[in-house]
Design an enzyme around this catalytic site. Structure first.
Site, PDB file in Angstrom:
ATOM      1  N   GLU A  46      -3.438  -0.328  10.454  1.00 32.20           N
ATOM      2  CA  GLU A  46      -3.810   1.049  10.089  1.00 32.20           C
ATOM      3  C   GLU A  46      -3.821   1.055   8.575  1.00 32.20           C
ATOM      4  O   GLU A  46      -2.784   1.056   7.936  1.00 32.20           O
ATOM      5  CB  GLU A  46      -2.757   2.009  10.661  1.00 32.20           C
ATOM      6  CG  GLU A  46      -3.283   3.411  10.860  1.00 32.20           C
ATOM      7  CD  GLU A  46      -3.236   4.225   9.586  1.00 32.20           C
ATOM      8  OE1 GLU A  46      -4.226   4.147   8.819  1.00 32.20           O
ATOM      9  OE2 GLU A  46      -2.249   4.905   9.358  1.00 32.20           O
ATOM     10  N   CYS A  77      -2.939   8.980   4.481  1.00 32.31           N
ATOM     11  CA  CYS A  77      -4.021   8.043   4.814  1.00 32.31           C
ATOM     12  C   CYS A  77      -5.235   8.800   5.343  1.00 32.31           C
ATOM     13  O   CYS A  77      -6.367   8.439   5.047  1.00 32.31           O
ATOM     14  CB  CYS A  77      -3.549   6.978   5.803  1.00 32.31           C
ATOM     15  SG  CYS A  77      -2.810   7.631   7.287  1.00 32.31           S
TER      16      CYS A  77
HETATM   17  P1  NDP Z   1       1.064  -2.120   0.892  1.00 34.20           P
HETATM   18  O1  NDP Z   1      -0.032  -2.217   1.860  1.00 34.20           O
HETATM   19  O2  NDP Z   1       1.181  -3.188  -0.142  1.00 34.20           O
HETATM   20  O3  NDP Z   1       2.468  -2.044   1.650  1.00 34.20           O
HETATM   21  C1  NDP Z   1       2.632  -1.605   2.987  1.00 34.20           C
HETATM   22  C2  NDP Z   1       3.785  -2.333   3.625  1.00 34.20           C
HETATM   23  O4  NDP Z   1       3.510  -3.728   3.698  1.00 34.20           O
HETATM   24  C3  NDP Z   1       5.094  -2.220   2.842  1.00 34.20           C
HETATM   25  O5  NDP Z   1       6.170  -2.165   3.730  1.00 34.20           O
HETATM   26  C4  NDP Z   1       5.111  -3.507   2.061  1.00 34.20           C
HETATM   27  O6  NDP Z   1       6.376  -3.879   1.626  1.00 34.20           O
HETATM   28  C5  NDP Z   1       4.572  -4.478   3.078  1.00 34.20           C
HETATM   29  N1  NDP Z   1       4.035  -5.714   2.506  1.00 34.20           N
HETATM   30  C6  NDP Z   1       3.614  -5.955   1.230  1.00 34.20           C
HETATM   31  N2  NDP Z   1       3.159  -7.224   1.117  1.00 34.20           N
HETATM   32  C7  NDP Z   1       3.293  -7.792   2.323  1.00 34.20           C
HETATM   33  C8  NDP Z   1       2.992  -9.087   2.845  1.00 34.20           C
HETATM   34  N3  NDP Z   1       2.454 -10.030   2.102  1.00 34.20           N
HETATM   35  N4  NDP Z   1       3.263  -9.326   4.151  1.00 34.20           N
HETATM   36  C9  NDP Z   1       3.782  -8.366   4.924  1.00 34.20           C
HETATM   37  N5  NDP Z   1       4.085  -7.125   4.492  1.00 34.20           N
HETATM   38  C10 NDP Z   1       3.853  -6.839   3.210  1.00 34.20           C
HETATM   39  O7  NDP Z   1       0.945  -0.707   0.236  1.00 34.20           O
HETATM   40  P2  NDP Z   1       1.556  -0.119  -1.082  1.00 34.20           P
HETATM   41  O8  NDP Z   1       2.799   0.574  -0.704  1.00 34.20           O
HETATM   42  O9  NDP Z   1       1.644  -1.140  -2.182  1.00 34.20           O
HETATM   43  O10 NDP Z   1       0.419   0.940  -1.454  1.00 34.20           O
HETATM   44  C11 NDP Z   1      -0.819   0.486  -1.975  1.00 34.20           C
HETATM   45  C12 NDP Z   1      -1.948   1.323  -1.472  1.00 34.20           C
HETATM   46  O11 NDP Z   1      -2.035   1.263  -0.067  1.00 34.20           O
HETATM   47  C13 NDP Z   1      -1.825   2.783  -1.768  1.00 34.20           C
HETATM   48  O12 NDP Z   1      -2.293   3.022  -3.034  1.00 34.20           O
HETATM   49  C14 NDP Z   1      -2.670   3.408  -0.720  1.00 34.20           C
HETATM   50  O13 NDP Z   1      -4.012   3.422  -1.154  1.00 34.20           O
HETATM   51  C15 NDP Z   1      -2.541   2.472   0.445  1.00 34.20           C
HETATM   52  N6  NDP Z   1      -1.590   2.962   1.454  1.00 34.20           N
HETATM   53  C16 NDP Z   1      -2.075   3.385   2.646  1.00 34.20           C
HETATM   54  C17 NDP Z   1      -1.216   3.895   3.583  1.00 34.20           C
HETATM   55  C18 NDP Z   1      -1.695   4.360   4.894  1.00 34.20           C
HETATM   56  O14 NDP Z   1      -1.157   5.312   5.413  1.00 34.20           O
HETATM   57  N7  NDP Z   1      -2.638   3.692   5.525  1.00 34.20           N
HETATM   58  C19 NDP Z   1       0.210   4.021   3.329  1.00 34.20           C
HETATM   59  C20 NDP Z   1       0.629   3.490   2.076  1.00 34.20           C
HETATM   60  C21 NDP Z   1      -0.252   2.999   1.180  1.00 34.20           C
HETATM   61  P3  NDP Z   1       6.850  -3.442   0.154  1.00 34.20           P
HETATM   62  O15 NDP Z   1       6.708  -1.950   0.073  1.00 34.20           O
HETATM   63  O16 NDP Z   1       8.251  -3.869   0.128  1.00 34.20           O
HETATM   64  O17 NDP Z   1       5.946  -4.148  -0.809  1.00 34.20           O
END
Ligand code: NDP
Length: 524
Positions: free
Chosen positions: A249, A283
């Site tokens: 998602e 999102c």
């Molecule tokens: P990420 O996609 O980087 O993070 C989402 C989750 O994945 C977090 O728990 C993160 O951990 C984890 N993660 C990061 N790197 C890895 C990896 N290599 N393998 C497995 N899991 C991993 O989102 P961000 O929080 O950095 O946000 C960036 C952008 O994503 C936002 O600007 C927004 O545009 C979008 N976003 C979309 C969302 C939605 O609802 N679909 C929700 C949040 C963000 P950790 O936080 O510890 O890095």
């Protein structure tokens, strides 16, 4: 109510050496909590514990699981204020918004618990003519252990869209929350542990991306990921190694369409909420608006008035909080600057609206369709508004985007046909984001928004595998799967086949439709 399930004894030399990180209140910079950075061994140990409990949980019948989930729901409801406060502290969102996400979560948990049996339980199906001697049935069995990787924007509602449904389907869960909201995750896991102290139904592993990556490689039976498209691809790449299936998602660039006969006051109210609520960190939030040329100017005035009535801050009148992830400020700043550089105009807000922690509502018009503010996920309280000739143009522009999560339509008509033409997983007519609050509706997108579904019957099935069983009820008059089969029997089968399917081409032909309409439909 911390309940440490670390396999390192607290206070031991080993525990003291571990790396930790702090979760920070993004409105104040205060430390909310300190959490361990779990490494690969920790994650594997958590998955092993989850696996050890999976048999017990899967072995309970639906009623048994439902009873546990009902009790958990009671705990969540009675302690709602406490949970909301943790959400408020770690994300900065106002308590009322925290309460809204928790309320919807509890409703989803109730639905998942009470519908699991109906959706997943064993059902008899027709064996068909050729195998009429068989009794056929299908049921949906739990996968085992599900890994959930969650975001920070709705740290309760979003991961629980996977956790509640995965649990209701009979799986145990290991949850890696965003590094920004580990306290919320612990609160959730601890509250379930109060109901079931002796089994590891829901465990939390904390840390950064590496911890999430370790979860993908730890032998879980499925990963449910919510976050950015880029990280979604990394999650998939990690899961490829072990053929672990994934649900992704990955956010969106949701459009709102306003038709000439729409209730403009209602549309502006909903647009403002969809674009600015939760400081735009949703999102399925509204990021771009396409308005019929006949009502465009009036709509912009109404939306601008609404936008001016909302401000981000920590005071009691602030309707939105800070940007939860500090790095997001740069993204918002870049999108707004690019829009303005390329001929866009800020009717409300603009470059100066992007501060150190807070972004004030920003309404942009005349922004080129190929600029970042229109094509990329901004995830801030900003929105673009564009004038369109008609709803056909609005559909075309909406569908031109790479994302396909949600969409919304404001219209005086019923809007259903228009909704079907939008290439998005979900559409709200005369409201925004309502689909997320209806537990029986699947939630998810197409294109860069990912695939798979949480919520609803599809969301339950997502965490199961279909188990098909046939049972021979009586000896078949003609047994085709034996070396004793005779040429006479083969002739009989050919005759039977002719009777069953041979006349298909003799059926009256379908009325011819011009090729163009068929093509046009496929494309839309
Ligand atoms: P990420 O996609 O980087 O993070 C989402 C989750 O994945 C977090 O728990 C993160 O951990 C984890 N993660 C990061 N790197 C890895 C990896 N290599 N393998 C497995 N899991 C991993 O989102 P961000 O929080 O950095 O946000 C960036 C952008 O994503 C936002 O600007 C927004 O545009 C979008 N976003 C979309 C969302 C939605 O609802 N679909 C929700 C949040 C963000 P950790 O936080 O510890 O890095």
């Amino acid at each position: 109510m911390s309940h440490d399930h670390d396999h390192h004894a607290p206070g031991s030399a080993e525990a003291d050496e571990r790396r930790t990180f702090a979760s920070i209140n993004p409105a104040t910079g205060d430390v909310v909590g300190v959490h361990p950075v779990h490494d690969e061994d920790d994650v594997r140990a958590a998955v092993a514990r989850a696996r050890a409990s999976a048999g017990w949980w899967a072995g309970l019948d639906f009623a048994g699981r439902r009873a546990v989930l009902t009790q958990w729901r009671g705990v969540l409801t009675r302690r709602l204020a406490q949970l909301c406060d943790v959400v408020h502290q770690e994300t900065g969102k106002p308590h009322g918004d925290a309460q809204l996400e928790c309320t919807l979560t509890i409703d989803h948990l109730a639905w998942a618990g009470s519908h699991a049996e109906k959706v997943l339980g064993r059902k008899r199906v027709s064996p068909g003519m050729l195998l009429a001697n068989q009794a056929a049935s299908v049921e949906y069995l739990p996968l085992g252990v599900v890994g959930v990787i969650g975001p920070w924007n709705y740290p309760v509602f979003t991961p629980m869209g996977s956790i509640a449904y995965a649990l209701a389907a009979g799986n145990t869960v290991v949850f890696k929350p965003s590094e920004l909201t580990p306290g919320v995750a612990h609160w959730l896991a601890d509250s379930l542990r109060e109901v079931v102290p002796d089994h590891d139904l829901l465990q939390v592993v904390t840390g950064f991306g590496d911890t999430g990556a370790a979860l993908c490689r730890a032998g879980v039976d499925k990963v449910a990921f919510t976050g950015s498209t880029a990280t979604g691809k990394r999650v998939m790449a990690a899961c490829v190694e072990t053929l672990t299936p994934v649900v992704v998602e990955a956010g969106g660039k949701d459009a709102l369409l306003v038709d000439e006969d729409a209730d403009l006051e209602a549309a502006a109210d909903a647009a403002a909420w969809g674009a600015f609520a939760n400081a735009g960190q949703t999102c399925a939030g509204v990021e771009r608006i396409y308005v019929h040329e006949k009502v465009h100017d009036r709509f912009v005035d109404l939306l601008a008035a609404r936008a001016r009535g909302v401000h981000a801050g920590v005071d009691v009148d602030a309707k939105i909080g800070p940007m939860t992830m500090p790095g997001q400020l740069d993204v918002v700043r870049r999108h707004v600057a690019d829009a303005l550089d390329r001929g866009g105009r800020a009717v409300v807000g603009g470059a100066e609206a992007v501060g150190d922690r807070f972004v004030q509502p920003t309404v942009l018009v005349d922004v080129p369709e190929d600029s970042a503010a229109v094509t990329e996920e901004t995830f801030g309280p900003t929105v673009t508004v564009r004038k369109v000739r008609d709803m056909d143009e609005a559909v075309e522009l909406t569908n031109a985007g790479k994302y396909g999560l949600g969409s919304a339509i404001f219209t005086g008509g019923d809007g259903e046909d228009l909704a079907r033409r939008l290439r998005t997983g979900m559409t709200s007519i005369n409201s925004v984001i309502s689909f997320a609050g209806v537990p029986s509706l699947p939630f998810g997108g197409v294109g860069d928004s990912g695939f798979g579904r949480i919520h609803g019957p599809d969301g339950l099935r997502e965490f199961t595998y279909a188990k098909s069983v046939t049972r021979t009820r009586f000896k078949a008059p003609i047994n085709l799967t034996t070396f004793d089969r005779t040429p006479e029997q083969e002739t009989m089968v050919a005759t039977l086949l002719l009777a069953l399917h041979g006349r298909a081409s003799q059926l009256p032909k379908l009325p011819r439709r011009p090729l163009e309409t068929i093509r046009g439909r496929r494309r839309s």
